[in-house]
Write an enzyme that holds these catalytic residues in place. Structure first.
Site, PDB file in Angstrom:
ATOM      1  N   HIS A 117       0.813  -1.217   0.000  1.00 55.12           N
ATOM      2  CA  HIS A 117       0.000   0.000   0.000  1.00 55.12           C
ATOM      3  C   HIS A 117       0.845   1.264   0.000  1.00 55.12           C
ATOM      4  CE1 HIS A 117      -3.534  -2.520   1.818  1.00 55.12           C
ATOM      5  NE2 HIS A 117      -3.323  -2.765   0.550  1.00 55.12           N
ATOM      6  N   CYS A 152       6.257  23.968  -7.381  1.00 53.47           N
ATOM      7  CA  CYS A 152       5.325  24.551  -8.350  1.00 53.47           C
ATOM      8  C   CYS A 152       4.095  25.176  -7.684  1.00 53.47           C
ATOM      9  CB  CYS A 152       4.917  23.507  -9.389  1.00 53.47           C
ATOM     10  SG  CYS A 152       3.693  22.322  -8.764  1.00 53.47           S
ATOM     11  N   SER A 192      -6.554  -8.355   9.422  1.00 53.40           N
ATOM     12  CA  SER A 192      -7.908  -8.911   9.473  1.00 53.40           C
ATOM     13  C   SER A 192      -8.173  -9.777   8.249  1.00 53.40           C
ATOM     14  CB  SER A 192      -8.930  -7.779   9.549  1.00 53.40           C
ATOM     15  OG  SER A 192      -8.789  -6.905   8.453  1.00 53.40           O
ATOM     16  N   ALA A 217      -4.926 -10.710  16.940  1.00 50.22           N
ATOM     17  CA  ALA A 217      -5.721 -10.516  18.154  1.00 50.22           C
ATOM     18  C   ALA A 217      -7.100 -11.152  18.038  1.00 50.22           C
ATOM     19  CB  ALA A 217      -5.834  -9.020  18.461  1.00 50.22           C
TER      20      ALA A 217
END
Ligand code: NAD
Ligand code: ZN
Length: 251
Positions: A117, A152, A192, A217
């Site tokens: 990502h 810019c 998850s 978890a």
């Protein structure tokens, strides 16, 4: 005991691959998106973290980033990140594939890190392509909203992360898939496993015959395919796992 059996599998692996999600950085003080205490209970992702919302109103995006930025920028790796770096050094893992954008694996010493990502450590001007450190932009947010490009003056300074509605970097996905195909062990931590195509990576490894270990978890949809599932905190479980695996491997 499941941790002992997991350590045994890890000690035998030479081409293990770890896939990590936001959960591994939770103990570093970076909130997850989903799960208990997740950010999505506070913000609507489509309104804040989609490319369409960003292009329409970069100021709204940066208002959230202004609040959330300091905690992410100040975060340090926790023992879970260090344990994965240690397992690469010991020759049991070959890479960490991560959905995280916080850069904490690299900071802990992991060498081969594939960021599915992107990285939140830099920012890119969509007008001229100039990049600068996210840290420097964070300082400007106190007096300039939205922040402007230094070169810019462009208004669209976008963190080099994959926003909702954007394609994942094809090179990273291909590299992660190839690693999963060749893996002799897959270790999922703090994810998850509902964000695709990231959640496909462990499936590819399992289909290729690699045993799957899940440390999370909460239960995940892939638990039923796992050889071993350990429900716990990454910062406590991973160092114990690495300690047992490495000391076993070392004889
Ligand atoms: P995720 O899908 O990876 O889910 C987080 C999972 O971690 C949950 O199942 C939760 O039960 C578990 N978890 C929480 N604390 C844990 C701990 N201490 N030890 C082990 N497991 C723990 O991540 P998400 O929050 O659903 O976010 C999805 C995407 O959002 C990520 O893929 C990433 O791109 C982005 N994100 C990145 C960061 C970061 O860079 N640190 C943080 C939040 C979100
Ligand atoms: Zn520019």
């Amino acid at each position: 005991m499941s941790i002992e059996r997991a350590a045994e599998l890890l000690a035998r692996a030479h081409r293990g691959v770890a896939l990590t999600g936001a959960g591994i950085s939770a103990e570093s003080g970076i909130p997850t998106f989903r799960g208990a205490g997740g950010l999505w209970t506070q913000y609507d992702p489509v309104k804040v973290a989609s490319i369409d919302a960003f292009m329409e109103d970069p100021k709204a995006y940066w208002s959230v980033a202004r609040e959330r930025g300091p905690a992410v920028l100040a975060a340090a790796p926790n023992p879970g990140h260090y344990a994965l770096a240690g397992l690469e050094q010991s020759g049991n893992l070959v890479a960490v594939v991560t959905q995280n954008t916080d850069g904490l694996h690299q900071e802990a010493g992991s060498v081969r890190v594939i960021e599915l990502h992107g990285s939140g450590r830099s920012v890119e001007c969509l007008d001229c392509g100039t990049r600068e450190a996210r840290r420097d932009v964070q300082e400007r947010l106190e007096f300039q909203m939205p922040p402007r490009c230094r070169i810019c003056g462009g208004m669209f300074l976008k963190p080099t992360v994959v926003l909702f509605g954007e394609a994942m970097p094809a090179g990273a996905v291909a590299e992660a898939t190839a690693l999963a195909e060749g893996a002799d062990l897959m270790l999922v931590v703090g994810s998850s496993l509902v964000v695709y195509p990231a959640a496909d990576i462990p499936l590819v490894a399992v289909r290729a015959g690699a045993p799957l270990i899940v440390v999370n978890a909460e239960p995940t949809p892939l638990d039923r395919l796992a050889e071993i599932v350990i429900h716990g905190q990454a910062g406590a479980v991973l160092p114990e796992l690495a300690y047992r695996a490495i000391n076993r491997a070392g004889g």
